[in-house]
Design a protein around this motif. Structure first.
Motif, PDB file in Angstrom:
ATOM      1  N   GLN A 189       0.826  -1.203   0.000  1.00 46.41           N
ATOM      2  CA  GLN A 189       0.000   0.000   0.000  1.00 46.41           C
ATOM      3  C   GLN A 189       0.869   1.264   0.000  1.00 46.41           C
ATOM      4  O   GLN A 189       0.536   2.252  -0.662  1.00 46.41           O
ATOM      5  CB  GLN A 189      -0.923  -0.008   1.227  1.00 46.41           C
ATOM      6  CG  GLN A 189      -2.013  -1.070   1.153  1.00 46.41           C
ATOM      7  CD  GLN A 189      -2.777  -1.212   2.461  1.00 46.41           C
ATOM      8  OE1 GLN A 189      -2.259  -0.918   3.541  1.00 46.41           O
ATOM      9  NE2 GLN A 189      -4.032  -1.666   2.374  1.00 46.41           N
ATOM     10  N   ASN A 190       1.975   1.220   0.720  1.00 43.34           N
ATOM     11  CA  ASN A 190       2.890   2.359   0.755  1.00 43.34           C
ATOM     12  C   ASN A 190       3.527   2.601  -0.614  1.00 43.34           C
ATOM     13  O   ASN A 190       3.735   3.747  -1.009  1.00 43.34           O
ATOM     14  CB  ASN A 190       3.979   2.133   1.803  1.00 43.34           C
ATOM     15  CG  ASN A 190       3.475   2.371   3.214  1.00 43.34           C
ATOM     16  OD1 ASN A 190       2.511   3.092   3.423  1.00 43.34           O
ATOM     17  ND2 ASN A 190       4.131   1.752   4.192  1.00 43.34           N
ATOM     18  N   ILE A 191       3.830   1.503  -1.328  1.00 40.80           N
ATOM     19  CA  ILE A 191       4.400   1.644  -2.670  1.00 40.80           C
ATOM     20  C   ILE A 191       3.396   2.332  -3.591  1.00 40.80           C
ATOM     21  O   ILE A 191       3.745   3.244  -4.350  1.00 40.80           O
ATOM     22  CB  ILE A 191       4.821   0.272  -3.233  1.00 40.80           C
ATOM     23  CG1 ILE A 191       6.020  -0.285  -2.457  1.00 40.80           C
ATOM     24  CG2 ILE A 191       5.176   0.393  -4.725  1.00 40.80           C
ATOM     25  CD1 ILE A 191       6.423  -1.692  -2.860  1.00 40.80           C
ATOM     26  N   VAL A 192       2.144   1.891  -3.528  1.00 38.32           N
ATOM     27  CA  VAL A 192       1.099   2.501  -4.355  1.00 38.32           C
ATOM     28  C   VAL A 192       0.963   3.988  -4.023  1.00 38.32           C
ATOM     29  O   VAL A 192       0.913   4.840  -4.922  1.00 38.32           O
ATOM     30  CB  VAL A 192      -0.252   1.789  -4.138  1.00 38.32           C
ATOM     31  CG1 VAL A 192      -1.375   2.543  -4.881  1.00 38.32           C
ATOM     32  CG2 VAL A 192      -0.186   0.352  -4.619  1.00 38.32           C
ATOM     33  N   LYS A 193       0.906   4.304  -2.741  1.00 40.23           N
ATOM     34  CA  LYS A 193       0.775   5.703  -2.312  1.00 40.23           C
ATOM     35  C   LYS A 193       1.952   6.537  -2.794  1.00 40.23           C
ATOM     36  O   LYS A 193       1.777   7.669  -3.270  1.00 40.23           O
ATOM     37  CB  LYS A 193       0.691   5.748  -0.786  1.00 40.23           C
ATOM     38  CG  LYS A 193       0.506   7.147  -0.227  1.00 40.23           C
ATOM     39  CD  LYS A 193       0.423   7.126   1.294  1.00 40.23           C
ATOM     40  CE  LYS A 193       0.278   8.542   1.862  1.00 40.23           C
ATOM     41  NZ  LYS A 193       0.241   8.531   3.346  1.00 40.23           N
TER      42      LYS A 193
ATOM     43  N   GLU B 291       1.591   9.680  -5.333  1.00 42.63           N
ATOM     44  CA  GLU B 291       1.914  11.014  -4.842  1.00 42.63           C
ATOM     45  C   GLU B 291       3.145  11.601  -5.517  1.00 42.63           C
ATOM     46  O   GLU B 291       3.256  12.820  -5.683  1.00 42.63           O
ATOM     47  CB  GLU B 291       2.138  10.963  -3.320  1.00 42.63           C
ATOM     48  CG  GLU B 291       0.859  10.687  -2.537  1.00 42.63           C
ATOM     49  CD  GLU B 291       1.100  10.667  -1.042  1.00 42.63           C
ATOM     50  OE1 GLU B 291       2.292  10.672  -0.636  1.00 42.63           O
ATOM     51  OE2 GLU B 291       0.115  10.636  -0.279  1.00 42.63           O
ATOM     52  N   GLY B 292       4.093  10.726  -5.914  1.00 49.67           N
ATOM     53  CA  GLY B 292       5.319  11.205  -6.531  1.00 49.67           C
ATOM     54  C   GLY B 292       6.117  12.054  -5.557  1.00 49.67           C
ATOM     55  O   GLY B 292       6.073  11.850  -4.344  1.00 49.67           O
TER      56      GLY B 292
ATOM     57  N   PHE C 146      12.399  11.811  -3.541  1.00 48.99           N
ATOM     58  CA  PHE C 146      12.874  10.522  -3.035  1.00 48.99           C
ATOM     59  C   PHE C 146      11.885   9.376  -3.291  1.00 48.99           C
ATOM     60  O   PHE C 146      11.833   8.397  -2.534  1.00 48.99           O
ATOM     61  CB  PHE C 146      13.199  10.599  -1.544  1.00 48.99           C
ATOM     62  CG  PHE C 146      14.204  11.652  -1.198  1.00 48.99           C
ATOM     63  CD1 PHE C 146      15.483  11.615  -1.729  1.00 48.99           C
ATOM     64  CD2 PHE C 146      13.857  12.702  -0.358  1.00 48.99           C
ATOM     65  CE1 PHE C 146      16.417  12.594  -1.415  1.00 48.99           C
ATOM     66  CE2 PHE C 146      14.777  13.692  -0.041  1.00 48.99           C
ATOM     67  CZ  PHE C 146      16.062  13.642  -0.568  1.00 48.99           C
ATOM     68  N   THR C 147      11.118   9.471  -4.372  1.00 44.02           N
ATOM     69  CA  THR C 147      10.146   8.417  -4.694  1.00 44.02           C
ATOM     70  C   THR C 147      10.817   7.056  -4.849  1.00 44.02           C
ATOM     71  O   THR C 147      10.382   6.057  -4.259  1.00 44.02           O
ATOM     72  CB  THR C 147       9.389   8.772  -5.990  1.00 44.02           C
ATOM     73  OG1 THR C 147       8.591   9.933  -5.764  1.00 44.02           O
ATOM     74  CG2 THR C 147       8.481   7.626  -6.422  1.00 44.02           C
ATOM     75  N   GLU C 148      11.883   7.011  -5.643  1.00 44.93           N
ATOM     76  CA  GLU C 148      12.555   5.734  -5.885  1.00 44.93           C
ATOM     77  C   GLU C 148      13.163   5.174  -4.602  1.00 44.93           C
ATOM     78  O   GLU C 148      13.150   3.961  -4.369  1.00 44.93           O
ATOM     79  CB  GLU C 148      13.631   5.891  -6.958  1.00 44.93           C
ATOM     80  CG  GLU C 148      13.049   6.143  -8.346  1.00 44.93           C
ATOM     81  CD  GLU C 148      14.125   6.148  -9.416  1.00 44.93           C
ATOM     82  OE1 GLU C 148      15.310   5.973  -9.080  1.00 44.93           O
ATOM     83  OE2 GLU C 148      13.773   6.332 -10.595  1.00 44.93           O
TER      84      GLU C 148
END
Length: 292
Positions: free
Chosen positions: A129-133, A137-138, A141-143
């Protein structure tokens, strides 16, 4: 006698320093269809909306919104939306074989069972779920955030959900899988050397003509295309990390010349490396390499 090659080998291209790749889809069920295929990576399919049909080693599963399934190393699998006209939103997490192998050398001898530890299963869902969020959100430090979540998931899988693999003799002995795996392993170990069609076909125990047809039917690439893609990944990595010239990177990674390197790059990106850098100001990430 000609054989019916039913399964396709899928290549997951990723930098050895990264955990792998993630994809977030939201599309009609009929567009979620994939042919039967297999890879040496770990895959997690997490459904957020709709129902996804998943077949793993001949077993039909329905993965509904809020649930996920883990596809283990070498599992023969395919997917499709349960309703062809209704959208399915789902996350696909693919782990790099080399990344897993670096930390869990024997992982190919194991499978991951989500029923072993219900709490771990819930914790993994929270990371998904955190990955999806993070993707939606972009931002900054997304990656890095995705890498952290993928790493936490892998730790849970390896420490609390692993079981000794119980592959059936049919799976282990399936000729389609074994010949392809043997050829791919040989290429990955020897890509810096000159590998001929005759050499690799002898290694797997097939005639050159039969091997050529077999390899293309199982990987969707010719032997030469696959070999050059592996060389391209490593050459680009060397250019990125060491700043060496195209010529040196090409020769040190098995290309017969820099011309061959440029031709392979162009077949993937539709331009030369210098044209790409001029337009985008950077060398393409290894994880961005598209399948030939």
């Amino acid at each position: 006698m000609a054989k019916n090659y039913r399964y396709k080998y899928e290549i997951v291209s990723a930098d050895d320093n990264l955990p792998g790749k993630v994809f977030l889809f939201d599309k009609p069920g009929q567009e979620c269809y994939t042919n039967k295929h297999w890879h040496k990576n770990i895959e997690i399919d997490y459904v957020l909306k709709g129902d996804l049909w998943v077949n793993i080693n001949g077993v039909d599963l329905t993965v509904s919104a809020g649930d996920y399934v883990v596809v283990n190393n070498d599992d023969i699998h395919q997917t499709c939306g349960k309703d062809p006209d209704k959208n399915v939103k789902y996350l696909v997490v693919l782990y790099s074989f080399n990344f897993i192998k670096a930390y869990f050398e024997e992982f190919e001898e194991y499978a991951f069972d989500m029923d072993m530890d219900k709490l771990a299963k819930t914790e993994i869902k929270a990371h998904l779920q955190n990955i999806v969020k993070t993707i939606e959100e972009g931002g900054e430090f997304t990656e890095l955030k995705i890498t952290a979540a993928m790493t936490e998931i892998l730790i849970l899988l390896c420490t609390r959900c692993r079981i000794k693999s119980q592959k059936t003799s049919q799976e282990l002995d399936h000729e389609d899988l074994e010949y392809a795996k043997k050829a791919i392993d040989y290429i990955k170990l020897n890509f810096k050397e000159r590998i001929t069609l005759g050499e690799i076909s002898r290694h797997v125990g097939l005639t050159p003509t039969y091997f050529s047809r077999y390899f293309k039917q199982n990987t969707r690439k010719t032997f030469k295309q696959y070999l050059n893609l592996i060389r391209l990944e490593h050459a680009l990595r060397d250019i990125q990390t060491s700043g060496i010239s195209e010529t040196r990177a090409a020769v040190e990674n098995g290309f017969p010349s820099v011309k061959a390197f440029i031709a392979t790059f162009k077949s993937v990106y539709n331009c030369t490396l210098s044209e790409y850098v001029k337009q985008y100001q950077d060398i393409p990430s290894i994880s961005e390499i598209r399948r030939i």
